[in-house]
Design an enzyme around this catalytic site. Structure first.
Site, PDB file in Angstrom:
ATOM      1  N   TRP A   1      69.481  36.241  61.619  1.00 36.23           N
ATOM      2  CA  TRP A   1      69.773  35.037  61.759  1.00 36.23           C
ATOM      3  C   TRP A   1      70.839  34.694  60.908  1.00 36.23           C
ATOM      4  O   TRP A   1      71.875  33.732  61.431  1.00 36.23           O
ATOM      5  CB  TRP A   1      68.683  33.914  61.689  1.00 36.23           C
ATOM      6  CG  TRP A   1      67.658  34.006  63.205  1.00 36.23           C
ATOM      7  CD1 TRP A   1      66.497  34.431  63.092  1.00 36.23           C
ATOM      8  CD2 TRP A   1      67.999  33.740  64.419  1.00 36.23           C
ATOM      9  NE1 TRP A   1      65.815  34.352  64.527  1.00 36.23           N
ATOM     10  CE2 TRP A   1      66.905  33.897  65.144  1.00 36.23           C
ATOM     11  CE3 TRP A   1      69.311  33.130  65.127  1.00 36.23           C
ATOM     12  CZ2 TRP A   1      66.857  33.787  66.456  1.00 36.23           C
ATOM     13  CZ3 TRP A   1      69.225  32.825  66.326  1.00 36.23           C
ATOM     14  CH2 TRP A   1      68.028  33.147  67.119  1.00 36.23           C
TER      15      TRP A   1
ATOM     16  N   ASP B   1      68.876  27.606  56.328  1.00 37.34           N
ATOM     17  CA  ASP B   1      68.308  27.571  57.569  1.00 37.34           C
ATOM     18  C   ASP B   1      66.797  27.806  57.588  1.00 37.34           C
ATOM     19  O   ASP B   1      66.455  28.901  57.008  1.00 37.34           O
ATOM     20  CB  ASP B   1      69.066  28.636  58.574  1.00 37.34           C
ATOM     21  CG  ASP B   1      68.040  29.033  59.929  1.00 37.34           C
ATOM     22  OD1 ASP B   1      67.251  28.106  60.181  1.00 37.34           O
ATOM     23  OD2 ASP B   1      68.802  29.786  60.545  1.00 37.34           O
TER      24      ASP B   1
ATOM     25  N   LYS C   1      59.668  26.190  66.199  1.00 39.59           N
ATOM     26  CA  LYS C   1      58.595  27.245  65.611  1.00 39.59           C
ATOM     27  C   LYS C   1      57.332  26.398  64.929  1.00 39.59           C
ATOM     28  O   LYS C   1      56.444  27.013  65.173  1.00 39.59           O
ATOM     29  CB  LYS C   1      59.439  27.751  64.360  1.00 39.59           C
ATOM     30  CG  LYS C   1      60.432  29.227  65.213  1.00 39.59           C
ATOM     31  CD  LYS C   1      61.590  28.877  65.771  1.00 39.59           C
ATOM     32  CE  LYS C   1      62.321  29.653  66.724  1.00 39.59           C
ATOM     33  NZ  LYS C   1      63.437  30.524  65.691  1.00 39.59           N
TER      34      LYS C   1
HETATM   35  C1  LIG Z   1      64.662  30.534  66.226  1.00 40.80           C
HETATM   36  C2  LIG Z   1      65.612  30.484  64.896  1.00 40.80           C
HETATM   37  C3  LIG Z   1      67.009  30.144  64.975  1.00 40.80           C
HETATM   38  C4  LIG Z   1      67.571  29.681  66.523  1.00 40.80           C
HETATM   39  O1  LIG Z   1      67.115  28.457  66.958  1.00 40.80           O
HETATM   40  P1  LIG Z   1      67.945  27.938  68.138  1.00 40.80           P
HETATM   41  O2  LIG Z   1      67.156  26.518  68.032  1.00 40.80           O
HETATM   42  O3  LIG Z   1      67.522  28.688  69.490  1.00 40.80           O
HETATM   43  O4  LIG Z   1      69.459  27.747  67.994  1.00 40.80           O
HETATM   44  C5  LIG Z   1      68.030  30.152  64.134  1.00 40.80           C
HETATM   45  N1  LIG Z   1      67.590  30.534  62.808  1.00 40.80           N
HETATM   46  C6  LIG Z   1      66.334  30.950  62.690  1.00 40.80           C
HETATM   47  C7  LIG Z   1      65.671  31.472  61.192  1.00 40.80           C
HETATM   48  C8  LIG Z   1      65.039  31.029  63.683  1.00 40.80           C
HETATM   49  O5  LIG Z   1      64.115  31.308  63.539  1.00 40.80           O
END
Ligand SMILES: *Cc1c(COP(=O)(O)O)cnc(C)c1O
Length: 365
Positions: free
Chosen positions: A104, A174, A198
């Site tokens: 990511w 993030d 998540k």
């Molecule tokens: C799932 C995830 C993303 C992507 O998220 P979207 O909402 O699909 O853009 C980005 N960073 C991490 C760490 C993730 O687990």
């Protein structure tokens, strides 16, 4: 009701049953309102109250200081990959530091590179993204626009045990796959963002916690929907927000504050669940090959391979028969992955760890 399985999906992922039940109970008509949450105006007093409560719950859970805004945004985490550099890198003449610990983070850098210069302050690639860096390995630029980390790399199952020290440069995180899994010192961050699907709700909303001085620094020449200041001034209601997703975030955070009793307690439960799986990995004489190094192991995504890869198909099949689903690793790295977010019941993790031990005993003969 159809039987629910234990869904180890990395996201969208399981939601707390009490939150789903509440949503189901009130789906056709909110009590005292007579309108479904799927139908209600985002300008109604009812929704205004819900979005305010969702924010208040998040502020309480994370002890968010008063000089931070909490925004509900569209576009998932990946829009934040682009918005952060659009707002704080483009046109500054500076470069942004990225600490790269997995897939990511790599995507975040790719998006940032469309807006300006980036510098990889540490790259876990040579270690196959099995760990986070030690403080003295990170090569920070004291003049960077910001430093970006991915607190939990969902695909590799590598998590920062605590945030790195980045001095006076704003730390941007993030936190998509470990948001609300533990208490976090928000005051150490400039921006902490997470998609909801998540650990905080369904897909469709992302939560951005951002310090006031950064909000004020957003440039004037961005489209409104991509501008943190305009979004903050509009109280996340510049256009129609993802009403139902925000409502679910409210219900999930109600559950965290109520049934669970806060993030200290949640962390305790999460540690215990993760430990069962790591113990199973460590106790089987190398039969399971854990991906992350012990000091960097994620308590949200447990990644492992079966050393004899030929057994993997059977492992997944037998797990599925026991109602343990979505254990296949991400297509880019293979192997297995058990995503055990807040809402995964202890019972599901216990069943999986028992199954892992049993599968090992059966296969070694
Ligand atoms: C799932 C995830 C993303 C992507 O998220 P979207 O909402 O699909 O853009 C980005 N960073 C991490 C760490 C993730 O687990």
């Amino acid at each position: 009701m159809e039987k629910r399985v234990f869904n180890f999906s990395p996201g969208p992922a399981m939601l707390p049953l009490p939150a789903l039940e509440k949503a189901q109970r009130d789906l056709l008509a909110l009590p005292g309102v007579g309108i479904s949450m799927l139908e209600i105006s985002h300008r109604s007093a009812t929704f205004k109250n819900i979005i305010e409560q969702a924010e208040a719950n998040l502020r309480k859970l994370l002890a968010v200081p008063d000089n931070y805004r909490v925004l509900f945004m569209h576009g998932g985490a990946q829009l934040q990959f682009a918005m952060v550099p659009m707002n704080f890198l483009r046109g500054t003449g500076k470069s942004a530091d990225y600490i790269l610990t997995g897939s990511w983070g790599k995507k975040a850098i790719k998006e940032a590179n469309t807006q300006g210069d980036t510098h990889v302050a540490w790259d876990g690639e040579s270690a196959n993204y099995t760990r986070v860096p030690k403080q003295d390995e990170i090569q920070l630029n004291p003049d960077a626009a910001y430093v970006h980390i991915t607190s939990n790399e969902t695909i590799q199952g590598v998590q920062f045990p605590s945030e790195p020290d980045v001095g006076d440069v704003p730390l941007v995180c993030d936190s998509s796959s470990d948001f609300l899994c533990r208490p976090v010192p928000i005051e150490r961050y400039g921006i902490l963002y997470a998609c909801a699907q998540k650990n905080a709700g369904p897909a469709g909303v992302a939560i951005v916690i951002i310090r006031d001085d950064l909000v004020q620094r957003a440039p004037n020449d961005l489209p409104s929907m991509l501008n943190y200041r305009v979004m903050a001034e509009g109280k996340s209601m510049l256009n129609t927000p993802p009403v139902f997703a925000v409502y679910m975030v409210k219900l999930v955070t109600d559950w965290l504050l109520g049934e669970i009793g806060g993030l200290d307690k949640m962390l305790e439960l999460n540690r215990e669940k993760a430990q069962w799986l790591y113990d199973a990995i460590d106790r089987c004489d190398g039969f399971y090959d854990g991906h992350a190094e012990p000091g960097s192991r994620s308590i949200m995504n447990v990644t492992f391979r079966i050393a004899d890869a030929a057994l993997e198909g059977r492992f997944l099949e037998e797990a599925l028969r026991r109602g343990l689903t979505a254990l296949k690793g991400h297509r880019s790295v293979g192997g297995c992955r058990a995503s055990i977010y807040n809402a995964m019941p202890a019972e599901g993790v216990r069943l999986l760890s028992d199954f892992m031990l049993e599968f090992y005993e059966k296969s070694k003969k």
